[in-house]
Design an enzyme around this catalytic site. Structure first.
Site, PDB file in Angstrom:
ATOM      1  N   ASN A 180       0.855  -1.195   0.000  1.00 10.27           N
ATOM      2  CA  ASN A 180       0.000   0.000   0.000  1.00 10.27           C
ATOM      3  C   ASN A 180       0.894   1.250   0.000  1.00 10.27           C
ATOM      4  O   ASN A 180       1.485   1.614   1.010  1.00 10.27           O
ATOM      5  CB  ASN A 180      -0.905  -0.043   1.247  1.00 10.27           C
ATOM      6  CG  ASN A 180      -1.834   1.149   1.342  1.00 10.27           C
ATOM      7  OD1 ASN A 180      -1.539   2.232   0.855  1.00 10.27           O
ATOM      8  ND2 ASN A 180      -2.965   0.939   1.988  1.00 10.27           N
ATOM      9  N   ASP A 201      -0.934  -3.058  10.776  1.00 10.49           N
ATOM     10  CA  ASP A 201      -2.303  -3.486  10.504  1.00 10.49           C
ATOM     11  C   ASP A 201      -3.222  -2.452  11.130  1.00 10.49           C
ATOM     12  O   ASP A 201      -3.042  -2.070  12.292  1.00 10.49           O
ATOM     13  CB  ASP A 201      -2.614  -4.886  11.041  1.00 10.49           C
ATOM     14  CG  ASP A 201      -3.802  -5.476  10.291  1.00 10.49           C
ATOM     15  OD1 ASP A 201      -3.697  -5.654   9.064  1.00 10.49           O
ATOM     16  OD2 ASP A 201      -4.854  -5.725  10.913  1.00 10.49           O
ATOM     17  N   SER A 202      -4.152  -1.980  10.337  1.00  5.69           N
ATOM     18  CA  SER A 202      -4.944  -0.842  10.782  1.00  5.69           C
ATOM     19  C   SER A 202      -6.337  -0.922  10.199  1.00  5.69           C
ATOM     20  O   SER A 202      -6.599  -1.710   9.293  1.00  5.69           O
ATOM     21  CB  SER A 202      -4.253   0.458  10.359  1.00  5.69           C
ATOM     22  OG  SER A 202      -3.846   0.384   9.008  1.00  5.69           O
ATOM     23  N   PHE A 213      -6.132   8.401   2.108  1.00  6.28           N
ATOM     24  CA  PHE A 213      -6.543   7.196   1.388  1.00  6.28           C
ATOM     25  C   PHE A 213      -7.668   6.519   2.159  1.00  6.28           C
ATOM     26  O   PHE A 213      -8.056   6.961   3.248  1.00  6.28           O
ATOM     27  CB  PHE A 213      -5.358   6.242   1.181  1.00  6.28           C
ATOM     28  CG  PHE A 213      -4.840   5.594   2.445  1.00  6.28           C
ATOM     29  CD1 PHE A 213      -3.985   6.275   3.291  1.00  6.28           C
ATOM     30  CD2 PHE A 213      -5.221   4.303   2.794  1.00  6.28           C
ATOM     31  CE1 PHE A 213      -3.510   5.684   4.460  1.00  6.28           C
ATOM     32  CE2 PHE A 213      -4.750   3.693   3.955  1.00  6.28           C
ATOM     33  CZ  PHE A 213      -3.895   4.393   4.788  1.00  6.28           C
ATOM     34  N   GLY A 214      -8.201   5.440   1.596  1.00  9.57           N
ATOM     35  CA  GLY A 214      -9.194   4.624   2.295  1.00  9.57           C
ATOM     36  C   GLY A 214     -10.396   5.438   2.764  1.00  9.57           C
ATOM     37  O   GLY A 214     -11.016   6.168   1.992  1.00  9.57           O
ATOM     38  N   LYS A 271      -2.963  15.379   9.319  1.00 11.28           N
ATOM     39  CA  LYS A 271      -3.259  13.956   9.594  1.00 11.28           C
ATOM     40  C   LYS A 271      -2.081  13.285  10.300  1.00 11.28           C
ATOM     41  O   LYS A 271      -2.257  12.575  11.290  1.00 11.28           O
ATOM     42  CB  LYS A 271      -3.591  13.210   8.287  1.00 11.28           C
ATOM     43  CG  LYS A 271      -3.904  11.739   8.552  1.00 11.28           C
ATOM     44  CD  LYS A 271      -4.181  10.911   7.312  1.00 11.28           C
ATOM     45  CE  LYS A 271      -4.384   9.439   7.723  1.00 11.28           C
ATOM     46  NZ  LYS A 271      -4.512   8.529   6.577  1.00 11.28           N
ATOM     47  N   HIS A 286      -3.817   7.709  14.114  1.00  8.49           N
ATOM     48  CA  HIS A 286      -3.540   6.416  14.762  1.00  8.49           C
ATOM     49  C   HIS A 286      -2.123   5.937  14.420  1.00  8.49           C
ATOM     50  O   HIS A 286      -1.370   5.477  15.260  1.00  8.49           O
ATOM     51  CB  HIS A 286      -4.584   5.402  14.298  1.00  8.49           C
ATOM     52  CG  HIS A 286      -4.805   5.371  12.801  1.00  8.49           C
ATOM     53  ND1 HIS A 286      -4.946   6.508  12.041  1.00  8.49           N
ATOM     54  CD2 HIS A 286      -4.867   4.346  11.917  1.00  8.49           C
ATOM     55  CE1 HIS A 286      -5.111   6.180  10.769  1.00  8.49           C
ATOM     56  NE2 HIS A 286      -5.058   4.871  10.668  1.00  8.49           N
TER      57      HIS A 286
HETATM   58  P1  IMP Z   1      -4.455  -3.360   6.073  1.00  5.01           P
HETATM   59  O1  IMP Z   1      -3.557  -3.015   4.948  1.00  5.01           O
HETATM   60  O2  IMP Z   1      -4.876  -4.769   6.129  1.00  5.01           O
HETATM   61  O3  IMP Z   1      -3.930  -2.854   7.386  1.00  5.01           O
HETATM   62  O4  IMP Z   1      -5.821  -2.577   5.764  1.00  5.01           O
HETATM   63  C1  IMP Z   1      -6.023  -1.324   6.240  1.00  5.01           C
HETATM   64  C2  IMP Z   1      -7.330  -0.782   5.683  1.00  5.01           C
HETATM   65  O5  IMP Z   1      -7.915   0.030   6.700  1.00  5.01           O
HETATM   66  C3  IMP Z   1      -7.060   0.131   4.501  1.00  5.01           C
HETATM   67  O6  IMP Z   1      -7.242  -0.539   3.286  1.00  5.01           O
HETATM   68  C4  IMP Z   1      -8.098   1.226   4.699  1.00  5.01           C
HETATM   69  O7  IMP Z   1      -9.323   0.815   4.164  1.00  5.01           O
HETATM   70  C5  IMP Z   1      -8.240   1.300   6.209  1.00  5.01           C
HETATM   71  N1  IMP Z   1      -7.295   2.284   6.788  1.00  5.01           N
HETATM   72  C6  IMP Z   1      -6.215   2.030   7.581  1.00  5.01           C
HETATM   73  N2  IMP Z   1      -5.585   3.169   7.899  1.00  5.01           N
HETATM   74  C7  IMP Z   1      -6.251   4.148   7.286  1.00  5.01           C
HETATM   75  C8  IMP Z   1      -6.059   5.551   7.234  1.00  5.01           C
HETATM   76  O8  IMP Z   1      -5.103   6.127   7.784  1.00  5.01           O
HETATM   77  N3  IMP Z   1      -6.972   6.229   6.517  1.00  5.01           N
HETATM   78  C9  IMP Z   1      -8.021   5.642   5.884  1.00  5.01           C
HETATM   79  N4  IMP Z   1      -8.239   4.343   5.880  1.00  5.01           N
HETATM   80  C10 IMP Z   1      -7.356   3.588   6.592  1.00  5.01           C
END
Ligand code: IMP
Length: 217
Positions: A10, A82-83, A174-175, A197, A202
């Site tokens: 990502n 992981d978030s 993003f996201g 941001k 977080h």
């Molecule tokens: P991971 O890559 O499995 O940790 O998925 C994290 C998902 O959580 C991302 O694809 C986003 O949809 C969401 N996410 C995590 N951090 C953020 C952020 O800082 N902003 C917006 N969405 C986030």
């Protein structure tokens, strides 16, 4: 200079992590090691997935060390983030399923597009009044050294409280960023821009703890 590899493809996440960590850290990513093992993120919580991603990549990298130096071609540390987003009105969803929230409905493998995830979130929140749209982003960072068994993993956590808007605003981040307004602000992460941001997210809180760990060594 600390060299580490971030267990993600990502680019948005990597950009934020490199900016927050600053010039004392050099961050490589899975794009530098395109044949690295894929990890199924099936743990019940962020910590479990972050640890799983970090260990899988550390073991794989250690297996690649023949002919490479761990300090030059192979970074000394693996970092996994992981978030996700937890929405109170949805009992904590999408949570660990944040990246594939929309795909859960069709049982498809892989992540959903941001547009599909955000559209689903807004649809589920359609009847939730303004005063009950509390949510938070959570991040767990797992850090481990590239080395032989047993591998020790340290974790660092951060959360950012806020609320879910009724329509997307802003093009930054993003996201779920265009739908999330942090407490104390009237603009979404999508509108606030990278510097704001990264001052309160977080991810920045988890990384501040990680930087402290390197500072005291
Ligand atoms: P991971 O890559 O499995 O940790 O998925 C994290 C998902 O959580 C991302 O694809 C986003 O949809 C969401 N996410 C995590 N951090 C953020 C952020 O800082 N902003 C917006 N969405 C986030």
């Amino acid at each position: 200079m600390t060299r580490l590899i971030i267990a993600t493809r990502n680019d948005h996440k990597v950009g934020e992590i490199q900016t927050i960590l600053g010039a004392d850290f050099e961050c490589l990513t899975l794009r530098h090691f395109s044949n690295a093992t894929e990890v199924v993120e099936d743990a019940p919580d962020f910590r479990g997935n972050a640890v799983k991603k970090a260990l899988a990549l550390a073991y794989w990298l250690y297996g690649q060390r023949d002919g490479h130096s761990v300090t030059n071609e192979i970074p000394g540390f693996v970092l996994a983030d992981d978030s996700g987003l937890e929405v109170d009105a949805l009992n904590g969803a999408p949570g660990v399923h944040s990246a594939r929230f929309a795909a859960l409905d069709i049982g498809g493998a892989g992540n959903s597009s941001t547009a599909e995830n955000n559209e689903k979130l807004l649809r589920l929140m359609r009847d939730v009044p303004l005063g009950k749209r509390f949510a938070r982003f959570r991040c767990v960072i797992a850090l481990t050294a590239v080395g032989p068994d047993p591998v020790q993993v340290e974790t660092f956590e951060g959360a950012c409280e806020g609320r879910i808007e009724t329509s997307p605003r802003g093009l930054g981040g993003f996201g779920y960023d265009p739908l999330f307004t942090p407490n104390g602000y009237n603009q979404t992460f999508g509108e606030l821009g990278e510097a704001v941001k990264n001052g309160l997210s977080h991810r920045s809180k988890a990384l501040a703890a990680l930087k402290q760990r390197f500072a005291v060594q």
